[in-house]
Motif scaffolding. Structure first.
Motif, PDB file in Angstrom:
ATOM      1  N   SER A  78       0.841  -1.198   0.000  1.00 36.67           N
ATOM      2  CA  SER A  78       0.000   0.000   0.000  1.00 36.67           C
ATOM      3  C   SER A  78       0.873   1.244   0.000  1.00 36.67           C
ATOM      4  CB  SER A  78      -0.908  -0.001   1.228  1.00 36.67           C
ATOM      5  OG  SER A  78      -1.772  -1.122   1.198  1.00 36.67           O
ATOM      6  N   GLU A  79       0.542   2.180  -0.861  1.00 35.86           N
ATOM      7  CA  GLU A  79       1.326   3.401  -1.030  1.00 35.86           C
ATOM      8  C   GLU A  79       0.531   4.604  -0.551  1.00 35.86           C
ATOM      9  OE1 GLU A  79       3.581   4.551  -4.891  1.00 35.86           O
ATOM     10  OE2 GLU A  79       1.603   5.502  -5.061  1.00 35.86           O
ATOM     11  N   ILE A  80       1.126   5.409   0.325  1.00 39.47           N
ATOM     12  CA  ILE A  80       0.548   6.700   0.691  1.00 39.47           C
ATOM     13  C   ILE A  80       1.151   7.742  -0.236  1.00 39.47           C
ATOM     14  CG2 ILE A  80       0.347   8.470   2.467  1.00 39.47           C
ATOM     15  CD1 ILE A  80       0.475   6.277   4.560  1.00 39.47           C
ATOM     16  N   LEU A  81       0.290   8.381  -1.022  1.00 42.46           N
ATOM     17  CA  LEU A  81       0.716   9.335  -2.041  1.00 42.46           C
ATOM     18  C   LEU A  81       0.287  10.735  -1.612  1.00 42.46           C
ATOM     19  CD1 LEU A  81       1.777  10.139  -4.836  1.00 42.46           C
ATOM     20  CD2 LEU A  81      -0.399   9.354  -5.804  1.00 42.46           C
ATOM     21  N   ALA A  82       1.250  11.629  -1.450  1.00 40.75           N
ATOM     22  CA  ALA A  82       0.988  12.942  -0.864  1.00 40.75           C
ATOM     23  C   ALA A  82       1.164  14.061  -1.883  1.00 40.75           C
ATOM     24  CB  ALA A  82       1.933  13.175   0.319  1.00 40.75           C
ATOM     25  N   PRO A  83       0.424  15.151  -1.698  1.00 39.46           N
ATOM     26  CA  PRO A  83       0.542  16.296  -2.612  1.00 39.46           C
ATOM     27  C   PRO A  83       1.746  17.152  -2.279  1.00 39.46           C
ATOM     28  CG  PRO A  83      -1.071  16.787  -0.902  1.00 39.46           C
ATOM     29  CD  PRO A  83      -0.606  15.367  -0.663  1.00 39.46           C
ATOM     30  N   ALA A  84       2.372  17.693  -3.315  1.00 40.17           N
ATOM     31  CA  ALA A  84       3.506  18.604  -3.119  1.00 40.17           C
ATOM     32  C   ALA A  84       3.294  19.806  -4.030  1.00 40.17           C
ATOM     33  CB  ALA A  84       4.821  17.899  -3.433  1.00 40.17           C
ATOM     34  N   GLY A  85       2.559  20.797  -3.501  1.00 47.58           N
ATOM     35  CA  GLY A  85       2.322  21.997  -4.290  1.00 47.58           C
ATOM     36  C   GLY A  85       3.560  22.845  -4.444  1.00 47.58           C
ATOM     37  N   GLY A  86       4.514  22.660  -3.535  1.00 47.78           N
ATOM     38  CA  GLY A  86       5.771  23.396  -3.577  1.00 47.78           C
ATOM     39  C   GLY A  86       6.828  22.650  -2.790  1.00 47.78           C
ATOM     40  N   GLU A  87       8.013  23.220  -2.731  1.00 47.04           N
ATOM     41  CA  GLU A  87       9.148  22.545  -2.114  1.00 47.04           C
ATOM     42  C   GLU A  87       8.898  22.216  -0.645  1.00 47.04           C
ATOM     43  OE1 GLU A  87      13.690  23.862  -1.203  1.00 47.04           O
ATOM     44  OE2 GLU A  87      13.015  24.119  -3.282  1.00 47.04           O
ATOM     45  N   ASN A  88       8.359  23.154   0.116  1.00 46.03           N
ATOM     46  CA  ASN A  88       8.136  22.924   1.549  1.00 46.03           C
ATOM     47  C   ASN A  88       7.133  21.803   1.797  1.00 46.03           C
ATOM     48  OD1 ASN A  88       9.955  24.919   2.320  1.00 46.03           O
ATOM     49  ND2 ASN A  88       8.397  26.524   2.378  1.00 46.03           N
ATOM     50  N   SER A  89       6.101  21.735   0.965  1.00 40.56           N
ATOM     51  CA  SER A  89       5.125  20.661   1.114  1.00 40.56           C
ATOM     52  C   SER A  89       5.734  19.309   0.752  1.00 40.56           C
ATOM     53  CB  SER A  89       3.895  20.933   0.241  1.00 40.56           C
ATOM     54  OG  SER A  89       3.158  22.025   0.755  1.00 40.56           O
TER      55      SER A  89
ATOM     56  N   GLY B   3       6.474  10.627   6.283  1.00 46.28           N
ATOM     57  CA  GLY B   3       6.376   9.195   6.007  1.00 46.28           C
ATOM     58  C   GLY B   3       5.646   8.803   4.749  1.00 46.28           C
ATOM     59  N   ALA B   4       5.490   9.729   3.782  1.00 44.90           N
ATOM     60  CA  ALA B   4       4.843   9.375   2.514  1.00 44.90           C
ATOM     61  C   ALA B   4       5.697   8.378   1.738  1.00 44.90           C
ATOM     62  CB  ALA B   4       4.615  10.629   1.672  1.00 44.90           C
ATOM     63  N   ASP B   5       5.028   7.527   0.975  1.00 42.94           N
ATOM     64  CA  ASP B   5       5.728   6.583   0.104  1.00 42.94           C
ATOM     65  C   ASP B   5       5.988   7.183  -1.274  1.00 42.94           C
ATOM     66  OD1 ASP B   5       5.633   4.222   1.917  1.00 42.94           O
ATOM     67  OD2 ASP B   5       3.478   4.476   1.651  1.00 42.94           O
ATOM     68  N   ALA B   6       5.186   8.190  -1.630  1.00 44.10           N
ATOM     69  CA  ALA B   6       5.321   8.837  -2.937  1.00 44.10           C
ATOM     70  C   ALA B   6       4.720  10.234  -2.831  1.00 44.10           C
ATOM     71  CB  ALA B   6       4.613   8.031  -4.025  1.00 44.10           C
ATOM     72  N   ILE B   7       5.164  11.123  -3.710  1.00 47.25           N
ATOM     73  CA  ILE B   7       4.589  12.459  -3.798  1.00 47.25           C
ATOM     74  C   ILE B   7       4.227  12.730  -5.253  1.00 47.25           C
ATOM     75  CG2 ILE B   7       5.819  13.396  -1.800  1.00 47.25           C
ATOM     76  CD1 ILE B   7       7.790  14.710  -3.745  1.00 47.25           C
ATOM     77  N   TYR B   8       3.282  13.641  -5.473  1.00 40.62           N
ATOM     78  CA  TYR B   8       2.973  14.075  -6.828  1.00 40.62           C
ATOM     79  C   TYR B   8       3.033  15.587  -6.866  1.00 40.62           C
ATOM     80  CZ  TYR B   8      -1.839  14.940  -5.175  1.00 40.62           C
ATOM     81  OH  TYR B   8      -2.944  15.388  -4.487  1.00 40.62           O
ATOM     82  N   LEU B   9       3.495  16.116  -7.983  1.00 38.86           N
ATOM     83  CA  LEU B   9       3.756  17.546  -8.098  1.00 38.86           C
ATOM     84  C   LEU B   9       3.604  17.990  -9.545  1.00 38.86           C
ATOM     85  CD1 LEU B   9       6.828  17.635  -9.457  1.00 38.86           C
ATOM     86  CD2 LEU B   9       7.492  17.036  -7.141  1.00 38.86           C
ATOM     87  N   GLY B  10       3.584  19.312  -9.734  1.00 35.12           N
ATOM     88  CA  GLY B  10       3.493  19.878 -11.065  1.00 35.12           C
ATOM     89  C   GLY B  10       4.714  20.717 -11.387  1.00 35.12           C
ATOM     90  N   LEU B  11       5.028  20.820 -12.670  1.00 40.25           N
ATOM     91  CA  LEU B  11       6.086  21.710 -13.127  1.00 40.25           C
ATOM     92  C   LEU B  11       5.480  23.074 -13.467  1.00 40.25           C
ATOM     93  CD1 LEU B  11       8.073  19.218 -15.402  1.00 40.25           C
ATOM     94  CD2 LEU B  11       8.358  19.685 -12.958  1.00 40.25           C
ATOM     95  N   ASP B  12       6.283  23.934 -14.068  1.00 37.49           N
ATOM     96  CA  ASP B  12       5.817  25.285 -14.375  1.00 37.49           C
ATOM     97  C   ASP B  12       4.666  25.294 -15.382  1.00 37.49           C
ATOM     98  OD1 ASP B  12       7.691  26.373 -12.673  1.00 37.49           O
ATOM     99  OD2 ASP B  12       9.186  26.664 -14.234  1.00 37.49           O
ATOM    100  N   LYS B  13       4.591  24.263 -16.212  1.00 39.47           N
ATOM    101  CA  LYS B  13       3.574  24.227 -17.261  1.00 39.47           C
ATOM    102  C   LYS B  13       2.831  22.888 -17.237  1.00 39.47           C
ATOM    103  CE  LYS B  13       6.209  27.226 -20.396  1.00 39.47           C
ATOM    104  NZ  LYS B  13       6.878  27.321 -21.722  1.00 39.47           N
ATOM    105  N   PHE B  14       1.614  22.922 -17.780  1.00 41.72           N
ATOM    106  CA  PHE B  14       0.789  21.730 -18.008  1.00 41.72           C
ATOM    107  C   PHE B  14       0.346  21.043 -16.718  1.00 41.72           C
ATOM    108  CE2 PHE B  14       3.752  22.141 -21.638  1.00 41.72           C
ATOM    109  CZ  PHE B  14       2.821  22.518 -22.605  1.00 41.72           C
TER     110      PHE B  14
END
Length: 707
Positions: free
Chosen positions: A2-13, A21-32
């Motif tokens: 089981s994977e806990i996937l956390a949001p990363a709106g910016g570097e601090n997050s 203790g997140a297993d994965a993070i998801y984030l966006g680049l400058d575009k798209f």
């Protein structure tokens, strides 16, 4: 696993998620990125966070999940190349056919199909897998029974925490048409969080009629585990780092089987809209709609008692200076304030608002908690064997990796370097997230402090580089975009609840429920007959569609699963405007009989994509939302069961609300003005679902489009 996937709106997050203790993070680049208002990542801090994440064994998923126009394809491919070559573990895409095109050319890519694609049943999952996707991020509305079937086909990811969109995933155009900011382009202004009245008894008063409570599955996550779900996703790229840390910690405790009570309190205090709902996977609950309060209400703290012109919150809980509170009366926000002083039985609330006895106080800013969540650190425990033998280069074995220094210790002439001094040196980790356990092998040597420090820095730098380096096979996306022969299409198509008496080359029948006698509604229509298939169907409903499909030449649907269903039934397929075709790559990779281009394109943009089988919505009703819940709180026993209602916003604009019924009631929201354009050179599609005489008209995005 089981994977806990956390949001990363910016570097601090991102740091907060990893440290919690997140297993994965998801984030966006400058575009798209579908969260263009988030801080997001440039090349420099993306590389930085990828290295940090890999060192902890945390995966990084990059969201490139907006729709992509033709003129943006080169930039999009550049973003794919940059994300992958700099360490992304997977890319999140909304456009299935664009993903298929990439996977065929670069099979090393790992692709996740965004929730914006609306995968909600096994047919959609099947197409995603056939198109080369490695995972589907399920629509938030997907039933638990369907989730179990999908998990047998492909790796699945579900939302367990965070904000809920009121509209079915990927089908929202409310912000786009009501305010000119497209959710499909990452610019949603959340009109669903505004005040509306509905012309039904008990719902006329303006309230947050479309605002859903935040999702919090909590311990029901065990049901998802039993269904075979791989990844548990926390929404929140627009939320603060302390919320991310609290949410990750909460689910970490659940999955690890440790007590959760305090962590749930922490979560409520960092963000809590509507006291949470379990979500539509488990059926509509009483907490789904947060009609009285739109924003963060925190955690209940106590009751107001007015004494000597002071507001005293009667509470057993302890708070601190600078803590902030909201005050609710009859479930509605009436004020707020700050912590004043401790008094017997509670504390005073400093506020300019006029409060009353019995008002409920909720803590929304817990300063001590927020500080502890922001500063929480995780460490990588490493075992080090440092060897300093006279006449030999200094060396260290760190978790099995040998690193040789440039320093050669000498025999000590006076006092030799002690083991304790060497250990204290390695306790300084130079900003690296290491927690060392050091052993020393030495024969009584001397080495200058500067040389020993340089050796330590080399050990930590080289080891961190080893455990944080990407092993992705590099891409070179020198891609030739396919050309199409621009061809005018003179055909017409119409969407209607009764095709009799209608004139068009293609008729699309929209039924209200499965029990409709479809044969009587198409018997006099002379053109090709298509059945309108709603963008959401569960497994049971797919079978019911199959039972009435014989009356039609094909199926029209706004969701990818319709593409598979049509093939299974040996019917033509009409890809609806909800597919959001905006570029040639997607267009040439879809072999549907007809394709309706995105209703967010200008006429000029649509003309460049015109072929003999493309249409645009050129006139009539503009559907802007699909609601898979009851906005009337599912009080079926007192329901008036009308088909049509009217939503009225704070500016007096009226948005038609239409009920239809399959295995349960669902609703469509239409724009306050109908569409009237020249349509360009593509085929002309008219939507007559409402069969009304709307006197308000708009040209939509036919002139200015969406940036």
């Amino acid at each position: 696993m089981s994977e806990i996937l956390a949001p990363a709106g910016g570097e601090n997050s991102a740091f907060a998620a990893i440290n919690a203790g997140a297993d994965a993070i998801y984030l966006g680049l400058d575009k798209f990125s579908a969260r263009s208002s988030a801080e997001n990542f440039n090349r420099e801090n993306f590389i930085k966070i990828c290295k940090y994440a890999r060192a902890f064994g945390v995966k990084v998923y990059v969201a490139l999940n907006t729709v992509v126009k033709d003129r943006e394809l080169t930039g999009f491919f550049n973003s794919v190349e940059e994300a992958w070559n700099n360490g992304a573990d997977a890319l999140i895409l909304q456009d299935l056919f664009l993903g298929k095109f990439l996977k065929q050319r670069f099979p090393q890519l790992k692709l996740h199909l965004s929730t914006q694609a609306g995968t909600c049943n096994s047919l959609g999952a099947q197409l995603a897998k056939e198109s080369g996707f490695d995972r589907v991020i399920l629509a938030r509305e997907t039933k638990l029974s369907d989730i179990a079937e999908i998990a047998k086909i492909i790796e699945t990811e579900v939302f367990v925490q965070g904000a809920l969109c009121t509209c079915f995933s990927g089908q929202c155009y409310m912000s786009s048409f009501a305010g000119g900011n497209s959710g499909n382009r990452g610019k949603c202004k959340q009109p669903c969080r505004k005040l509306y009245g509905i012309d039904r008894a008990g719902f006329e008063e303006k309230a947050y009629r479309l605002s859903l409570s935040d999702l919090s599955v909590g311990e029901k996550i065990e049901d998802y585990i039993a269904a075979g779900v791989t990844s548990f996703k926390i929404e929140g790229r627009m939320r603060r780092p302390e919320y991310v840390a609290a949410a990750v910690s909460y689910y970490r405790r659940i999955l690890d089987g440790t007590p959760i009570q305090n962590s749930l309190s922490d979560l409520k205090r960092t963000y809590n809209r509507g006291n949470y709902t379990k979500g539509l996977a488990f059926g509509q609950d009483k907490s789904l709609i947060s009609s009285a309060v739109q924003g963060h209400i925190g955690e209940f703290a106590g009751i107001i008692k007015v004494e000597n012109s002071k507001y005293i919150c009667q509470s057993r809980l302890k708070f601190n200076k600078s803590d902030g509170f909201k005050v609710l009366r009859d479930g509605k926000e009436v004020g707020g304030g700050l912590f004043g002083n401790e008094v017997k039985g509670g504390f005073t609330v400093n506020t300019r608002d006029r409060l009353k006895n019995g008002d409920k106080v909720f803590i929304t800013t817990d300063t001590a908690l927020n500080e502890s969540l922001r500063t929480k650190k995780a460490f990588i425990h490493v075992k080090i064997q440092a060897t300093l033998i006279s006449g030999q280069p200094a060396s260290a074995l760190i978790d099995g990796t040998e690193i040789i220094g440039g320093q050669i210790p000498e025999p000590a002439r006076t006092r030799p370097l002690t083991e304790e001094e060497i250990i204290r040196c390695f306790d300084k980790t130079d900003g690296f997230p290491f927690k060392p356990q050091t052993e020393v092998l030495t024969d009584g040597v001397f080495i200058a402090a500067s040389a020993l420090n340089a050796f330590r820095r080399k050990v930590y730098t080289e080891y961190f580089e080893k455990i944080s380096s990407s092993h992705n096979a590099r891409l070179n996306l020198d891609i030739e975009v396919p050309d199409i022969a621009v061809t005018p299409n003179n055909k017409t198509a119409i969407i209607s609840t009764d095709l009799n008496g209608k004139e068009a080359d293609v008729g699309i029948l929209k039924i209200k429920c499965f029990s409709d006698d479809v044969s009587k509604r198409v018997q006099n229509f002379k053109g090709e007959k298509f059945l309108f298939v709603p963008p959401y169907l569960n497994g049971e409903e797919i079978q019911k569609i199959s039972e009435i499909a014989d009356y039609f030449d094909g199926l029209y649907c706004d969701n990818y699963f319709g593409y598979v269903l049509a093939k299974q039934l040996n019917k033509y397929f009409f890809a609806g405007s909800g597919f959001n075709f905006t570029n040639t790559v997607s267009l040439v990779n879809c072999d549907a009989r007809y394709i309706c281009l995105s209703k967010e394109l200008t006429v000029a943009e649509a003309n460049l994509l015109s072929t003999s089988n493309t249409f645009t919505l050129s006139s009539g009703n503009i559907k802007v939302m699909d609601l898979l819940y009851c906005p009337f709180e599912k009080k079926c026993s007192t329901c008036d069961k009308r088909e049509h209602y009217m939503l009225t916003d704070g500016d007096g604009r009226k948005f038609p609300l239409r009920r239809y019924n399959f295995t349960d009631c669902r609703f469509e929201v239409f724009n306050c003005a109908d569409l009237k354009t020249d349509g360009g050179i593509t085929g002309k599609l008219t939507d007559c679902t409402l069969n009304n005489e709307n006197k308000n008209f708009t040209r939509g995005h036919s002139v200015t489009g969406i940036n």
